[in-house]
Design a protein around this motif. Structure first.
Motif, PDB file in Angstrom:
ATOM      1  N   GLU A 145     -27.680  44.549  12.580  1.00 45.66           N
ATOM      2  CA  GLU A 145     -27.705  44.874  14.013  1.00 45.66           C
ATOM      3  C   GLU A 145     -29.116  45.229  14.472  1.00 45.66           C
ATOM      4  O   GLU A 145     -29.474  44.995  15.625  1.00 45.66           O
ATOM      5  CB  GLU A 145     -26.722  46.026  14.332  1.00 45.66           C
ATOM      6  CG  GLU A 145     -27.145  47.416  13.876  1.00 45.66           C
ATOM      7  CD  GLU A 145     -26.854  47.688  12.406  1.00 45.66           C
ATOM      8  OE1 GLU A 145     -26.393  46.773  11.698  1.00 45.66           O
ATOM      9  OE2 GLU A 145     -27.098  48.834  11.973  1.00 45.66           O
ATOM     10  N   ALA A 153     -30.699  43.047  17.622  1.00 47.26           N
ATOM     11  CA  ALA A 153     -30.754  43.730  18.923  1.00 47.26           C
ATOM     12  C   ALA A 153     -31.419  42.849  19.977  1.00 47.26           C
ATOM     13  O   ALA A 153     -30.942  42.756  21.112  1.00 47.26           O
ATOM     14  CB  ALA A 153     -31.505  45.055  18.787  1.00 47.26           C
ATOM     15  N   ALA A 187     -29.554  43.623  23.588  1.00 45.07           N
ATOM     16  CA  ALA A 187     -29.159  45.027  23.432  1.00 45.07           C
ATOM     17  C   ALA A 187     -30.320  46.000  23.648  1.00 45.07           C
ATOM     18  O   ALA A 187     -30.105  47.202  23.675  1.00 45.07           O
ATOM     19  CB  ALA A 187     -28.559  45.248  22.043  1.00 45.07           C
ATOM     20  N   LYS A 239     -30.129  49.423  25.256  1.00 43.52           N
ATOM     21  CA  LYS A 239     -28.692  49.736  25.371  1.00 43.52           C
ATOM     22  C   LYS A 239     -28.184  50.399  24.090  1.00 43.52           C
ATOM     23  O   LYS A 239     -28.836  50.329  23.049  1.00 43.52           O
ATOM     24  CB  LYS A 239     -27.899  48.444  25.615  1.00 43.52           C
ATOM     25  CG  LYS A 239     -28.207  47.819  26.956  1.00 43.52           C
ATOM     26  CD  LYS A 239     -27.525  46.475  27.109  1.00 43.52           C
ATOM     27  CE  LYS A 239     -28.017  45.841  28.416  1.00 43.52           C
ATOM     28  NZ  LYS A 239     -27.514  44.486  28.595  1.00 43.52           N
ATOM     29  N   PRO A 240     -26.995  50.971  24.153  1.00 44.84           N
ATOM     30  CA  PRO A 240     -26.364  51.452  22.918  1.00 44.84           C
ATOM     31  C   PRO A 240     -25.841  50.276  22.104  1.00 44.84           C
ATOM     32  O   PRO A 240     -25.325  49.309  22.668  1.00 44.84           O
ATOM     33  CB  PRO A 240     -25.194  52.303  23.413  1.00 44.84           C
ATOM     34  CG  PRO A 240     -25.413  52.496  24.875  1.00 44.84           C
ATOM     35  CD  PRO A 240     -26.195  51.316  25.340  1.00 44.84           C
ATOM     36  N   MET A 241     -26.005  50.343  20.791  1.00 44.86           N
ATOM     37  CA  MET A 241     -25.506  49.289  19.907  1.00 44.86           C
ATOM     38  C   MET A 241     -24.872  49.943  18.685  1.00 44.86           C
ATOM     39  O   MET A 241     -25.518  50.726  17.993  1.00 44.86           O
ATOM     40  CB  MET A 241     -26.656  48.386  19.488  1.00 44.86           C
ATOM     41  CG  MET A 241     -26.204  47.142  18.746  1.00 44.86           C
ATOM     42  SD  MET A 241     -27.590  46.012  18.483  1.00 44.86           S
ATOM     43  CE  MET A 241     -26.751  44.511  17.999  1.00 44.86           C
ATOM     44  N   LEU A 242     -23.613  49.620  18.445  1.00 41.41           N
ATOM     45  CA  LEU A 242     -22.882  50.167  17.298  1.00 41.41           C
ATOM     46  C   LEU A 242     -22.575  49.052  16.321  1.00 41.41           C
ATOM     47  O   LEU A 242     -22.287  47.932  16.713  1.00 41.41           O
ATOM     48  CB  LEU A 242     -21.554  50.772  17.756  1.00 41.41           C
ATOM     49  CG  LEU A 242     -21.529  52.239  18.194  1.00 41.41           C
ATOM     50  CD1 LEU A 242     -20.183  52.533  18.832  1.00 41.41           C
ATOM     51  CD2 LEU A 242     -21.762  53.176  17.033  1.00 41.41           C
ATOM     52  N   ARG A 243     -22.600  49.374  15.044  1.00 40.19           N
ATOM     53  CA  ARG A 243     -22.280  48.393  14.012  1.00 40.19           C
ATOM     54  C   ARG A 243     -21.095  48.888  13.180  1.00 40.19           C
ATOM     55  O   ARG A 243     -21.186  49.924  12.521  1.00 40.19           O
ATOM     56  CB  ARG A 243     -23.503  48.178  13.114  1.00 40.19           C
ATOM     57  CG  ARG A 243     -23.178  47.618  11.744  1.00 40.19           C
ATOM     58  CD  ARG A 243     -22.734  46.159  11.795  1.00 40.19           C
ATOM     59  NE  ARG A 243     -22.048  45.785  10.563  1.00 40.19           N
ATOM     60  CZ  ARG A 243     -22.635  45.625   9.378  1.00 40.19           C
ATOM     61  NH1 ARG A 243     -23.934  45.813   9.274  1.00 40.19           N
ATOM     62  NH2 ARG A 243     -21.925  45.297   8.336  1.00 40.19           N
ATOM     63  N   HIS A 264     -26.967  56.921  22.613  1.00 43.29           N
ATOM     64  CA  HIS A 264     -27.892  56.295  21.662  1.00 43.29           C
ATOM     65  C   HIS A 264     -28.379  54.977  22.247  1.00 43.29           C
ATOM     66  O   HIS A 264     -27.664  54.334  23.018  1.00 43.29           O
ATOM     67  CB  HIS A 264     -27.209  56.068  20.312  1.00 43.29           C
ATOM     68  CG  HIS A 264     -25.995  55.217  20.380  1.00 43.29           C
ATOM     69  ND1 HIS A 264     -25.993  53.891  20.035  1.00 43.29           N
ATOM     70  CD2 HIS A 264     -24.727  55.492  20.788  1.00 43.29           C
ATOM     71  CE1 HIS A 264     -24.774  53.392  20.210  1.00 43.29           C
ATOM     72  NE2 HIS A 264     -23.995  54.330  20.665  1.00 43.29           N
ATOM     73  N   ARG A 265     -29.586  54.602  21.915  1.00 44.23           N
ATOM     74  CA  ARG A 265     -30.185  53.377  22.459  1.00 44.23           C
ATOM     75  C   ARG A 265     -30.975  52.673  21.371  1.00 44.23           C
ATOM     76  O   ARG A 265     -31.514  53.319  20.469  1.00 44.23           O
ATOM     77  CB  ARG A 265     -31.136  53.728  23.610  1.00 44.23           C
ATOM     78  CG  ARG A 265     -30.473  54.480  24.756  1.00 44.23           C
ATOM     79  CD  ARG A 265     -29.707  53.542  25.670  1.00 44.23           C
ATOM     80  NE  ARG A 265     -28.612  54.274  26.338  1.00 44.23           N
ATOM     81  CZ  ARG A 265     -27.952  53.802  27.389  1.00 44.23           C
ATOM     82  NH1 ARG A 265     -28.283  52.624  27.894  1.00 44.23           N
ATOM     83  NH2 ARG A 265     -26.969  54.488  27.908  1.00 44.23           N
TER      84      ARG A 265
END
Lengths: 388, 349
Positions: free
Chosen positions: A66, A70, A75, A78-82, B231-232
């Motif tokens: 991730e 990005a 992303a 922005k917020p990015m979750l894995r 979170h960013r």
């Protein structure tokens, strides 16, 4: 505490193939993401957060991809979750994304899952020795074959049922332009004559190894109202886990799968899944898992699942179609396979499944599992919003 | 009306250079028992469980699936996993509690760096086609960032040495820390970073219990309420980033409400001394803020747990009445690519 209803307004997949040598990992995921945005008629700027999933990082040899992806997934900033929950990850990823909308943390979320298996060797990735643990034995087939055998013994199912599932799924795949395997000359005899790999699992009853990605745009009620095409509404979603190895585990019908389904049905107000649910996209990497999961998910009594398969109920034109898309047996980019099930369920209730569309599909279940039947994730989507 | 959610308990291992004698599950179990004991909860009482870890530290696929056995996942539990630092697992759990689907959550993470060379392992996080084949390691990339800060006049080597010295002096009061007390600044590892500017390599685990509303008050005398968390992520390519700044941290802090009032404590996940300089600027932390009273990541850095530990340490200070409003930060990726900020508050005294 009321949850925000969650709608699927965009779906995109790649054409799944054995090896996408023409694109990088970033190129592959971007293709699916752009198609999902196109379906929703949205741009990167409309996306508030990105939730990405895939199966083990060892499959591509990239640790926490991730970070690298990005840029490609818009992303930045922005917020990015894995998410990673083994084979169920595609489903879990969609559920984590859906929770962001349901909790009103974000309005519109892009969720995506992928696997580019050609970059590495999945069999190797699955077979690394672990001290003091039972080895997984040449990938997943060796692990699951004894449990299939146990099912056959317990249910008394004739040994022809597995090939019926494979024959059906491979024919369904011919109607799905994204499916990996398009075996135009498939016959039941060919499936039955294919080599035995892990008795009783034959070559043609086994999933392929695919490169592919699947993306969805999830949004809230306001987002759904602006959507250009019919949304799919999430009516229920759940995850359950149990240990892979312990003496009391029922490998044929794990309790975690039953509990997960029960939670989804409770949320969605489903009293009788066999009657109330129109079609199912379930995670069937080896053909015999269709009858096994039919029982585990409550569509048939224990020991009776194979009868639904044998009598044609699960055919595309049957009373309870299963794996209209061709399923995992026809397309298996492992990390994406769960999300493909969820996305195909949504395509059906949106009426956008094309040639493999089931007429009048209003409530469809998407199902995924992973580990040694350890992790389960499911969602039920409908053509109407919850409570209507 | 959104739900109020709090950190109600925190536990961590003693962080050590090597834990060859125990598996990940064995390392984790005492921490899980300890955090549950603090609340009186049992696994079966927990509404949602979420963990963070990375297969690459263990050197094998699906390493987290075995760790789940340590939780006691029977009867089946509602559970999920992020292949990230445990701080992001906490974020997922926070979201789940916000939906109302659960009232309590168990969050844990762990990392064993000792089985391999973590400097080499972390290179596998980089762009696999253009960067990773060159094997630039985490210290080298952090050194680029430190040199950029020095060139910009934001810091100098003595100032960086002071960050290391303060962290390790503070860690003397932290029984879990791996490096504590007087630690010499040492030789250069990669200029301008010396050993004292770099985190120790170590193994460790951490766990947190979250609870919503009244449930939190039942389980903890002084819950650490999560007033905001965000979170960013930034671009991956170092060439398109200003390494002397952390816009993602600033944005996450803004969204978490960090700038809406002063904080008295900040637990920053800055594995390298120079990164504290970047974070202090992005978070607008004045000299009056107590930064990393635990010793921070320079005193103990179990990869994948170090971020969750920052949230746990900040919350524990609120539990103990040593802080009223604290900021916790976690990072992921090379040179602070991805950042999470949480604002925690205790009830007024």
């Amino acid at each position: 505490m009321s949850k925000e209803p969650v709608a699927v307004v965009g779906i995109g997949q790649t054409k799944h193939v054995a090896a996408r040598r023409d694109v990088s990992i970033a190129g592959l995921v971007r293709e699916a993401a752009l198609r999902a945005l196109q379906d929703a008629e949205l741009t990167w700027a409309d996306v508030d957060a990105v939730v990405i999933g895939k199966a083990p990082d060892f499959f591509e040899g990239v640790m926490m991809p991730e970070l690298y992806l990005a840029d490609a997934l818009g992303a930045v900033g922005k917020p990015m979750l894995r998410v990673h929950t083994a084979g169920s990850v595609g489903g879990s990823t969609a559920l984590v994304a859906a929770n962001l909308v349901a909790a009103r943390v974000h309005g519109t979320v892009l969720t995506l899952a992928f696997e580019k298996q050609s970059e590495s060797n999945a069999m190797w990735g699955l077979s690394l020795p672990i001290p003091f643990q039972q080895p997984l034995l040449a990938g997943a087939g060796g692990f699951f074959a004894p449990h299939v055998r146990a099912y056959m013994r317990r249910s008394g199912a004739p040994d022809t049922v597995g090939s019926l599932v494979a024959y059906k799924d491979r024919r369904n795949a011919l109607k799905n332009p994204c499916a990996h395997l398009h075996e135009h000359d498939i016959t039941l005899e060919k499936v039955q004559a294919s080599p035995m790999l892990w008795d009783p699992i034959r070559y043609s009853e086994t999933c392929p190894s695919s490169d592919g990605a699947c993306a969805m745009v999830l949004t809230d009620r306001a987002g759904a109202a602006r959507a250009p095409r019919p949304p799919a509404w999430m009516l229920g979603g759940a995850m359950r886990s149990e240990p892979t190895l312990f003496a009391g585990k029922d490998f044929v019908s794990p309790q975690a799968g039953k509990d997960c389904a029960a939670d989804v049905y409770r949320q969605a107000g489903i009293a009788d899944p066999r009657r109330d649910i129109d079609a199912v996209e379930m995670y069937v990497p080896f053909s015999w898992y269709e009858p096994m999961w039919l029982e585990n998910l409550g569509f048939a009594e224990e020991g009776e699942g194979w009868k639904l398969t044998e009598s044609g109920v699960t055919e595309l034109d049957g009373d309870l179609p299963v794996n209209m898309s061709g399923g995992v047996l026809s397309t298996n980019p492992i990390g994406a396979s769960g999300m493909i099930r969820f996305a195909e369920a949504a395509l059906q209730v949106r009426g956008l499944a094309g040639e493999h569309q089931v007429d009048g599909a209003r409530k469809v279940l998407g199902h995924a599992y992973g580990g040694g039947s350890q992790f389960f994730s499911m969602w039920l989507v409908g053509s109407q919003p919850p409570g209507s | 009306m959104t739900r109020e959610i709090a950190v109600v308990a925190f536990a961590q291992t003693d962080h050590r250079r090597s834990t060859e004698e125990s598996s990940e599950v064995e390392m984790l179990m005492p921490v899980l028992h300890e955090v549950l004991d603090r609340t009186g909860l049992k696994t079966a009482d927990i509404g949602f469980t979420c963990s963070g870890s990375s297969d690459y530290l263990a050197g094998r696929a699906f390493s987290f699936t075995l760790a789940l056995d340590g939780v006691g996942a029977w009867p089946p539990i509602s559970e999920s996993h992020v292949e990230m630092d445990g701080a992001w697992a906490l974020y997922e759990a926070w979201t789940k509690l916000l939906t109302g689907d659960a009232d309590t959550a168990l969050v844990y993470s762990y990392g064993k760096c000792s089985p391999g060379s973590v400097r080499d392992v972390l290179t596998r996080q980089l762009d696999p086609y253009y960067v990773a084949p060159l094997w630039p390691d985490a210290v080298a990339l952090a050194a680029l960032q430190a040199q950029a800060l020095i060139d910009a006049g934001d810091t100098d080597e003595p100032a960086l040495a002071a960050v290391g010295a303060r962290s390790r002096a503070d860690a003397a009061a932290n029984p879990h820390a791996q490096l504590a007390g007087r630690v010499p600044q040492g030789d250069y590892v990669v200029r301008p970073l010396r050993t004292g500017d770099c985190p120790p390599i170590g193994d460790g685990a951490a766990a947190v219990v979250l609870a919503a509303g009244e449930r939190a008050r039942e389980l903890c005398e002084r819950p650490a309420w999560i007033r905001g968390i965000d979170h960013r992520i930034e671009a991956h390519a170092l060439g398109v980033r200003d390494l002397t700044d952390s816009p993602s941290t600033r944005l996450a802090a803004e969204k978490a409400g960090a700038f809406e009032g002063p904080v008295d404590t900040a637990e920053l996940h800055a594995p390298f001394s120079a990164q504290e300089v970047v974070l202090r600027k992005a978070l607008r932390l004045g000299d009056g803020v107590r930064v990393n009273p635990s010793g921070g990541a320079l005193a103990a850095h179990p990869v994948m747990a170090a971020g969750l530990i920052r949230i746990g340490e900040a919350a524990a200070r609120i539990h103990r009445g040593e802080s009223d409003r604290a900021l916790a930060h976690a990072t992921s990726g090379p040179c602070l690519q991805q950042n999470l900020v949480a604002v925690l508050e205790g009830d007024p005294r």
